[in-house]
Write a protein that holds these residues in place. Structure first.
Motif, PDB file in Angstrom:
ATOM      1  N   MET A  57       0.836  -1.181   0.000  1.00  0.00           N
ATOM      2  CA  MET A  57       0.000   0.000   0.000  1.00  0.00           C
ATOM      3  C   MET A  57       0.884   1.249   0.000  1.00  0.00           C
ATOM      4  O   MET A  57       2.003   1.208   0.459  1.00  0.00           O
ATOM      5  CB  MET A  57      -0.876   0.033   1.257  1.00  0.00           C
ATOM      6  CG  MET A  57      -1.664  -1.227   1.494  1.00  0.00           C
ATOM      7  SD  MET A  57      -2.987  -1.457   0.337  1.00  0.00           S
ATOM      8  CE  MET A  57      -4.067  -0.108   0.733  1.00  0.00           C
ATOM      9  N   ALA A 117      -3.967   0.832 -18.949  1.00  0.00           N
ATOM     10  CA  ALA A 117      -3.817   2.271 -18.764  1.00  0.00           C
ATOM     11  C   ALA A 117      -2.455   2.680 -19.295  1.00  0.00           C
ATOM     12  O   ALA A 117      -1.521   1.894 -19.234  1.00  0.00           O
ATOM     13  CB  ALA A 117      -3.915   2.643 -17.287  1.00  0.00           C
ATOM     14  N   MET A 118      -2.367   3.903 -19.811  1.00  0.00           N
ATOM     15  CA  MET A 118      -1.073   4.354 -20.325  1.00  0.00           C
ATOM     16  C   MET A 118      -0.266   5.057 -19.254  1.00  0.00           C
ATOM     17  O   MET A 118       0.826   4.662 -18.923  1.00  0.00           O
ATOM     18  CB  MET A 118      -1.264   5.263 -21.537  1.00  0.00           C
ATOM     19  CG  MET A 118      -1.668   4.498 -22.780  1.00  0.00           C
ATOM     20  SD  MET A 118      -2.118   5.613 -24.095  1.00  0.00           S
ATOM     21  CE  MET A 118      -0.509   6.194 -24.609  1.00  0.00           C
ATOM     22  N   GLY A 119      -0.832   6.120 -18.707  1.00  0.00           N
ATOM     23  CA  GLY A 119      -0.097   6.893 -17.709  1.00  0.00           C
ATOM     24  C   GLY A 119      -0.394   6.449 -16.289  1.00  0.00           C
ATOM     25  O   GLY A 119      -0.380   7.254 -15.374  1.00  0.00           O
ATOM     26  N   GLY A 120      -0.666   5.160 -16.105  1.00  0.00           N
ATOM     27  CA  GLY A 120      -0.979   4.676 -14.767  1.00  0.00           C
ATOM     28  C   GLY A 120      -2.434   4.960 -14.426  1.00  0.00           C
ATOM     29  O   GLY A 120      -3.144   5.633 -15.162  1.00  0.00           O
ATOM     30  N   SER A 121      -2.850   4.420 -13.305  1.00  0.00           N
ATOM     31  CA  SER A 121      -4.228   4.609 -12.875  1.00  0.00           C
ATOM     32  C   SER A 121      -4.222   4.717 -11.357  1.00  0.00           C
ATOM     33  O   SER A 121      -3.172   4.600 -10.724  1.00  0.00           O
ATOM     34  CB  SER A 121      -5.074   3.416 -13.308  1.00  0.00           C
ATOM     35  OG  SER A 121      -4.587   2.246 -12.697  1.00  0.00           O
ATOM     36  N   PHE A 122      -5.397   4.925 -10.809  1.00  0.00           N
ATOM     37  CA  PHE A 122      -5.514   4.956  -9.345  1.00  0.00           C
ATOM     38  C   PHE A 122      -4.894   3.696  -8.747  1.00  0.00           C
ATOM     39  O   PHE A 122      -4.194   3.747  -7.744  1.00  0.00           O
ATOM     40  CB  PHE A 122      -6.994   5.053  -8.978  1.00  0.00           C
ATOM     41  CG  PHE A 122      -7.268   4.871  -7.522  1.00  0.00           C
ATOM     42  CD1 PHE A 122      -6.939   5.861  -6.610  1.00  0.00           C
ATOM     43  CD2 PHE A 122      -7.834   3.694  -7.049  1.00  0.00           C
ATOM     44  CE1 PHE A 122      -7.177   5.690  -5.263  1.00  0.00           C
ATOM     45  CE2 PHE A 122      -8.081   3.519  -5.703  1.00  0.00           C
ATOM     46  CZ  PHE A 122      -7.745   4.519  -4.808  1.00  0.00           C
ATOM     47  N   ASN A 123      -5.123   2.569  -9.420  1.00  0.00           N
ATOM     48  CA  ASN A 123      -4.634   1.288  -8.897  1.00  0.00           C
ATOM     49  C   ASN A 123      -3.121   1.203  -8.889  1.00  0.00           C
ATOM     50  O   ASN A 123      -2.545   0.488  -8.080  1.00  0.00           O
ATOM     51  CB  ASN A 123      -5.166   0.142  -9.738  1.00  0.00           C
ATOM     52  CG  ASN A 123      -6.659   0.204  -9.874  1.00  0.00           C
ATOM     53  OD1 ASN A 123      -7.177   1.132 -10.480  1.00  0.00           O
ATOM     54  ND2 ASN A 123      -7.350  -0.735  -9.294  1.00  0.00           N
ATOM     55  N   GLN A 128      -4.909  -6.900  -5.120  1.00  0.00           N
ATOM     56  CA  GLN A 128      -5.134  -6.245  -6.408  1.00  0.00           C
ATOM     57  C   GLN A 128      -3.825  -6.004  -7.165  1.00  0.00           C
ATOM     58  O   GLN A 128      -3.841  -5.848  -8.382  1.00  0.00           O
ATOM     59  CB  GLN A 128      -5.898  -4.925  -6.217  1.00  0.00           C
ATOM     60  CG  GLN A 128      -5.060  -3.737  -5.826  1.00  0.00           C
ATOM     61  CD  GLN A 128      -4.735  -2.822  -7.004  1.00  0.00           C
ATOM     62  OE1 GLN A 128      -5.528  -2.651  -7.913  1.00  0.00           O
ATOM     63  NE2 GLN A 128      -3.541  -2.231  -6.993  1.00  0.00           N
ATOM     64  N   ARG A 156      -1.225   3.806  -8.393  1.00  0.00           N
ATOM     65  CA  ARG A 156      -0.697   4.827  -7.479  1.00  0.00           C
ATOM     66  C   ARG A 156      -1.000   4.511  -6.028  1.00  0.00           C
ATOM     67  O   ARG A 156      -0.166   4.722  -5.148  1.00  0.00           O
ATOM     68  CB  ARG A 156      -1.296   6.195  -7.831  1.00  0.00           C
ATOM     69  CG  ARG A 156      -0.815   6.743  -9.163  1.00  0.00           C
ATOM     70  CD  ARG A 156      -1.303   8.161  -9.384  1.00  0.00           C
ATOM     71  NE  ARG A 156      -2.720   8.203  -9.714  1.00  0.00           N
ATOM     72  CZ  ARG A 156      -3.200   8.181 -10.950  1.00  0.00           C
ATOM     73  NH1 ARG A 156      -2.367   8.137 -11.969  1.00  0.00           N
ATOM     74  NH2 ARG A 156      -4.485   8.220 -11.179  1.00  0.00           N
ATOM     75  N   GLU A 157      -2.200   4.004  -5.739  1.00  0.00           N
ATOM     76  CA  GLU A 157      -2.638   3.867  -4.351  1.00  0.00           C
ATOM     77  C   GLU A 157      -2.024   2.654  -3.658  1.00  0.00           C
ATOM     78  O   GLU A 157      -1.883   2.646  -2.446  1.00  0.00           O
ATOM     79  CB  GLU A 157      -4.172   3.764  -4.319  1.00  0.00           C
ATOM     80  CG  GLU A 157      -4.793   3.450  -2.964  1.00  0.00           C
ATOM     81  CD  GLU A 157      -4.813   4.640  -2.013  1.00  0.00           C
ATOM     82  OE1 GLU A 157      -4.394   5.731  -2.425  1.00  0.00           O
ATOM     83  OE2 GLU A 157      -5.234   4.463  -0.861  1.00  0.00           O
ATOM     84  N   PHE A 158      -1.660   1.633  -4.433  1.00  0.00           N
ATOM     85  CA  PHE A 158      -1.340   0.373  -3.784  1.00  0.00           C
ATOM     86  C   PHE A 158       0.147   0.022  -3.808  1.00  0.00           C
ATOM     87  O   PHE A 158       0.536  -1.060  -3.396  1.00  0.00           O
ATOM     88  CB  PHE A 158      -2.143  -0.761  -4.429  1.00  0.00           C
ATOM     89  CG  PHE A 158      -3.625  -0.593  -4.236  1.00  0.00           C
ATOM     90  CD1 PHE A 158      -4.245  -1.073  -3.105  1.00  0.00           C
ATOM     91  CD2 PHE A 158      -4.397   0.092  -5.169  1.00  0.00           C
ATOM     92  CE1 PHE A 158      -5.606  -0.905  -2.907  1.00  0.00           C
ATOM     93  CE2 PHE A 158      -5.746   0.262  -4.981  1.00  0.00           C
ATOM     94  CZ  PHE A 158      -6.348  -0.238  -3.846  1.00  0.00           C
ATOM     95  N   HIS A 168      -1.380  -5.731  -1.278  1.00  0.00           N
ATOM     96  CA  HIS A 168      -2.787  -5.918  -1.609  1.00  0.00           C
ATOM     97  C   HIS A 168      -2.938  -6.904  -2.764  1.00  0.00           C
ATOM     98  O   HIS A 168      -2.187  -6.830  -3.726  1.00  0.00           O
ATOM     99  CB  HIS A 168      -3.377  -4.559  -1.988  1.00  0.00           C
ATOM    100  CG  HIS A 168      -4.859  -4.517  -1.907  1.00  0.00           C
ATOM    101  ND1 HIS A 168      -5.653  -5.143  -2.836  1.00  0.00           N
ATOM    102  CD2 HIS A 168      -5.702  -3.964  -1.005  1.00  0.00           C
ATOM    103  CE1 HIS A 168      -6.930  -4.946  -2.510  1.00  0.00           C
ATOM    104  NE2 HIS A 168      -6.984  -4.231  -1.399  1.00  0.00           N
ATOM    105  N   TYR A 221      -1.511  -5.744 -11.472  1.00  0.00           N
ATOM    106  CA  TYR A 221      -0.628  -4.652 -11.898  1.00  0.00           C
ATOM    107  C   TYR A 221       0.824  -5.068 -11.737  1.00  0.00           C
ATOM    108  O   TYR A 221       1.557  -4.527 -10.921  1.00  0.00           O
ATOM    109  CB  TYR A 221      -0.977  -3.358 -11.137  1.00  0.00           C
ATOM    110  CG  TYR A 221      -2.362  -2.898 -11.493  1.00  0.00           C
ATOM    111  CD1 TYR A 221      -2.581  -2.111 -12.618  1.00  0.00           C
ATOM    112  CD2 TYR A 221      -3.464  -3.325 -10.772  1.00  0.00           C
ATOM    113  CE1 TYR A 221      -3.853  -1.751 -13.000  1.00  0.00           C
ATOM    114  CE2 TYR A 221      -4.748  -2.972 -11.145  1.00  0.00           C
ATOM    115  CZ  TYR A 221      -4.929  -2.179 -12.264  1.00  0.00           C
ATOM    116  OH  TYR A 221      -6.193  -1.831 -12.645  1.00  0.00           O
TER     117      TYR A 221
END
Ligand code: SF4
Ligand code: SF4
Lengths: 243, 323
Positions: free
Chosen positions: B1, B242-248, B316, B250-252, B314, B320
């Motif tokens: 995380m 995703a190209m420039g990353g996603s919430f997933n 998830q 960045r957050e994890f 995580h 990734y």
């Protein structure tokens, strides 16, 4: 009890991302406001999506297989993301089992994303609320759209019909039949979340052809060319027409 | 995380505030049973309560930086039946209120005996408020820790050790703080607090190490195979959607190297346990080092909390792999 869900056929999905774009298009233009993006037309574009298609390579070259894997909220029957929400913004609808977020109640604490093992929720970085697949709840119950369009946007867009939509609790629905007959499975069953969405596995599309099937049965001497015309008196091939 | 600094500050600051309150009340109970000389109500207990409240308030303010919509924060009190986060949101202000009342009662010296315990020990309002505060204090420790411990997917957190560590680390930090406070305010108490701080810090060292050992041996329940349901030992991700990353993305992920994580572990162990323990031992003769001990340990606790969040892997993240 109804539990609406998607069934995604990994054997058919070609990874074209039509579902991703049509999902984004429908859900960014709805009453709930846009799904915000950052740098959409620049380097490093990033943004909020309900649905993404990922690609995996299975096996070692040359014996590899490419698997395209569409990924969205699975509308779990026992959704771990719901009880942890401190505001009640996340909820599961009794009537059809859709898991939704009330954008007006959400405080953007992101706790629910920690509780979803699938990474199905994404925060909208500009609106600061949690977003996720709604199963196009504003389409499927629409009274203005033509009947045949009252299905999730992704399902309508899929050019290979890899996405099926229906009630997984109704044993006669198209989704239940697909799960039953094509070996539908749930993701990460070890967590007991009972995802409503199912995936259909990759299947080998082969048919067995025997040697004699390659040879014309009515040409035992293997002489190519036109068959001699039968006389009018002779029985014909189909016993109906005659020359 | 990805460790969020708002939450790191929240948990460490309220931990110190809670521990300080427990220390004050422990001191009062000792003098209630005539084991220690009674301290001045206003300059010791009330001033200490103000200090504890300052820590709790700062922590509360820090927590607001975690929210996307702080103006809707009142809604978080509604789901206490199911959500530990909601319970924490209720218990934190309740505890702060009780510390405030406890401090007020001491400030105005509400010492009229309400009833007597055998041995003619007069129980007054401060004793009762302190007992209620202690209950709320532990409720707060449990709620805070259960926010993490209740998430069964985060196997590093899903253990009773998480709750025990939050209690003991907060207690350790608070007792060191109480020592530093009494070194200035009531020097005859600092030895008492330093002694307790040594005991709690040692206990915390044992349980935190136990959780580190446990976490090092965790077998993840989920694998690539269960994540996408394809039974093959070798699955390599080629696209993440995703190209420039996603919430997933960045957050994890904490985004630091394995070497950094490896170096941080002994570093925080030294800062949270060894340095304070050495200073606490030294404090038996020179109480003024207690302030240094508290500051050093607090910095260590920030690192410890950062590590606590970063270490949780995580499920998830399986989706990734390209990170
Ligand atoms: S997939 Fe995740 S967000 Fe969707 S219902 Fe299940 S746990 Fe909740
Ligand atoms: S981010 Fe919103 S939906 Fe998720 S737990 Fe927090 S308040 Fe609930």
């Amino acid at each position: 009890m109804t539990q609406l869900a998607l069934v995604i056929d990994l054997n058919v999905c070609v990874g074209c991302s039509a579902c991703v774009t049509s999902c984004k298009e429908w859900n960014t233009s709805g009453a709930a406001g846009p799904l915000c993006d950052t740098n959409p037309y620049d380097a490093e574009p990033t943004g909020t999506f309900f649905n993404r298609v990922q690609t995996f390579e299975v096996g070692e070259y040359p014996k590899t297989e490419t698997v395209h894997f569409p990924k969205s909220c699975l509308h779990c029957e026992d959704p771990p993301c719901v009880p942890v929400c401190p505001t009640g913004a996340s909820y599961k609808r009794k009537e059809d089992g859709i898991v939704l977020v009330d954008y007006d109640k959400c405080i953007g604490c992101k706790y629910c994303t920690w509780a979803c093992p699938y990474g199905a929720r994404e925060i909208d970085e500009q609106q600061k609320v949690m977003k996720k697949c709604t199963l196009c709840v504003d389409r499927i119950y629409s009274t203005t759209l033509p009947e045949r369009d009252r299905r999730p946007s992704c399902v309508l867009a899929c050019p290979t019909s890899a996405r099926l939509f229906g009630d997984v609790h109704d044993p006669d629905s198209v989704v239940s039949r697909a799960i039953r007959e094509s070996g539908g499975y749930a993701l990460m069953p070890e967590w007991g979340t009972q995802p409503a969405n199912h995936y259909l596995p990759r299947r080998k599309s082969t048919i067995t052809i025997r040697e004699d099937q390659l040879v014309r049965a009515d040409n035992p001497l293997k002489v190519d060319g036109k068959l001699p015309k039968p006389s009018r008196q002779e029985p014909t091939l189909d016993d109906v027409t005659s020359w | 995380m990805k460790p969020a600094f708002s939450v790191i500050f929240l948990t460490t600051l309220i931990g110190a505030g809670q521990g300080l309150f427990l220390a004050l009340y422990t001191g009062q109970l000792y003098s209630f049973f005539d084991l220690l000389p009674a301290q001045d109500s206003r300059s010791f207990y009330a001033a200490g309560s103000i200090l504890a409240l300052a820590f709790l308030c700062t922590g509360l303010i820090a927590s607001f930086f975690h929210l996307g919509h702080p103006e809707r924060a009142w809604r978080t009190a509604t789901q206490w039946r199911t959500s530990w986060l909601s319970r924490e949101v209720i218990v934190l202000p309740a505890f702060m209120g009780m510390v405030f009342l406890y401090g007020t009662a001491h400030w105005f010296d509400w010492r009229t005996p309400l009833f007597e315990l055998p041995g003619s020990r007069a129980v007054d309002a401060t004793i009762i408020l302190g007992a209620l505060g202690t209950l709320l204090c532990f409720a707060l420790f449990v709620s805070t820790a259960m926010i993490y411990a209740c998430l069964r997917f985060l196997q590093e957190w899903h253990t009773p050790l998480t709750v025990i560590n939050y209690i003991l680390l907060g207690g350790s930090s608070g007792f060191v703080l109480a020592g530093a406070f009494s070194a200035v305010d009531a020097p005859q108490m600092s030895g008492f607090y330093a002694g307790w701080a040594i005991i709690i810090t040692l206990l915390a060292f044992i349980t935190r190490t136990a959780s580190l050992i446990r976490n090092a041996r965790i077998k993840p329940k989920s694998s690539m195979r269960t994540a996408i349901g394809i039974k093959h030992p070798r699955i390599v991700q080629k696209a993440q959607g995703a190209m420039g990353g996603s919430f997933n993305t960045r957050e994890f992920f904490h985004g630091k190297s394995l070497a950094f994580m490896r170096a941080l572990k002994p570093a925080f162990l030294v800062m949270v346990f060894f340095v304070p323990l050495a200073l606490l031992a030294a404090a038996m003769t020179a109480p003024s080092v207690l302030l240094v001990a508290f500051i050093m340990q607090y910095i260590g606790l920030l690192a410890e909390r950062w590590f606590f969040f970063a270490q949780a892997n995580h499920p998830q993240n399986l989706y990734y792999q390209g990170i």
